[in-house]
Scaffold this motif. Structure first.
Motif, short mmCIF file in Angstrom:
data_model
loop_
_atom_site.label_atom_id
_atom_site.label_comp_id
_atom_site.label_asym_id
_atom_site.label_seq_id
_atom_site.Cartn_x
_atom_site.Cartn_y
_atom_site.Cartn_z
N ARG A 191 0.87 -1.18 0.00
CA ARG A 191 0.00 0.00 0.00
C ARG A 191 0.91 1.23 0.00
N VAL A 192 1.66 1.34 -1.08
CA VAL A 192 2.74 2.32 -1.19
C VAL A 192 2.22 3.75 -1.12
N ASP A 193 1.15 4.05 -1.83
CA ASP A 193 0.62 5.42 -1.83
C ASP A 193 0.23 5.86 -0.42
N GLU A 194 -0.46 4.99 0.29
CA GLU A 194 -0.88 5.32 1.65
C GLU A 194 0.33 5.51 2.56
N GLN A 207 3.36 6.42 1.66
CA GLN A 207 4.05 7.66 1.29
C GLN A 207 3.31 8.88 1.83
N ARG A 208 1.98 8.89 1.73
CA ARG A 208 1.21 10.03 2.26
C ARG A 208 1.41 10.16 3.77
#
Length: 120
Positions: A95-98, A100-101
């Protein structure tokens, strides 16, 4: 015959210190037992939940690790260790986007971190 010391007689701080020591020594199953014993006594100890989440992540139990880290952040939304361990767990869950955010807002000290870390 020596008396056996029952876990209820052992101070919580001693149990937490032992859990962390066992974790550092790579004795994961024993560390898990000690963390659970401590958290049963002190369920609102945010740092212990974050440490436990890190242990579960290393053990490959990623969904449980995510829950433990989110529990830490429910208790203390500004706990850096909880955010870091949650971000690493999310990376392992792809869940890379989460992740990173969460990492970005944590570095910036954004109030959005609370919403990302503890949704709903």
């Amino acid at each position: 015959m020596p008396k056996r010391i029952r876990p209820a007689c052992i101070p919580g701080g001693v149990i937490l210190a032992k859990a962390r020591e066992l974790d550092r020594a790579g004795r994961q199953e024993e560390a898990e037992t000690a963390f659970r014993m401590f958290l049963d006594r002190e369920p609102d100890h945010a740092e212990a939940w974050a440490d436990f989440g890190g242990l579960l992540m290393v053990m490959g139990r990623l969904e449980e690790a995510e829950q433990a880290c989110r529990r830490a952040l429910q208790i203390d939304p500004d706990l850096a260790l909880g955010m870091v361990n949650l971000a690493h767990t999310l990376l392992h869950l792809d869940r890379v986007d989460e992740a990173q955010r969460l990492s970005l807002c944590a570095r910036q000290g954004s109030s959005e971190c609370r919403r990302l870390a503890v949704p709903g």
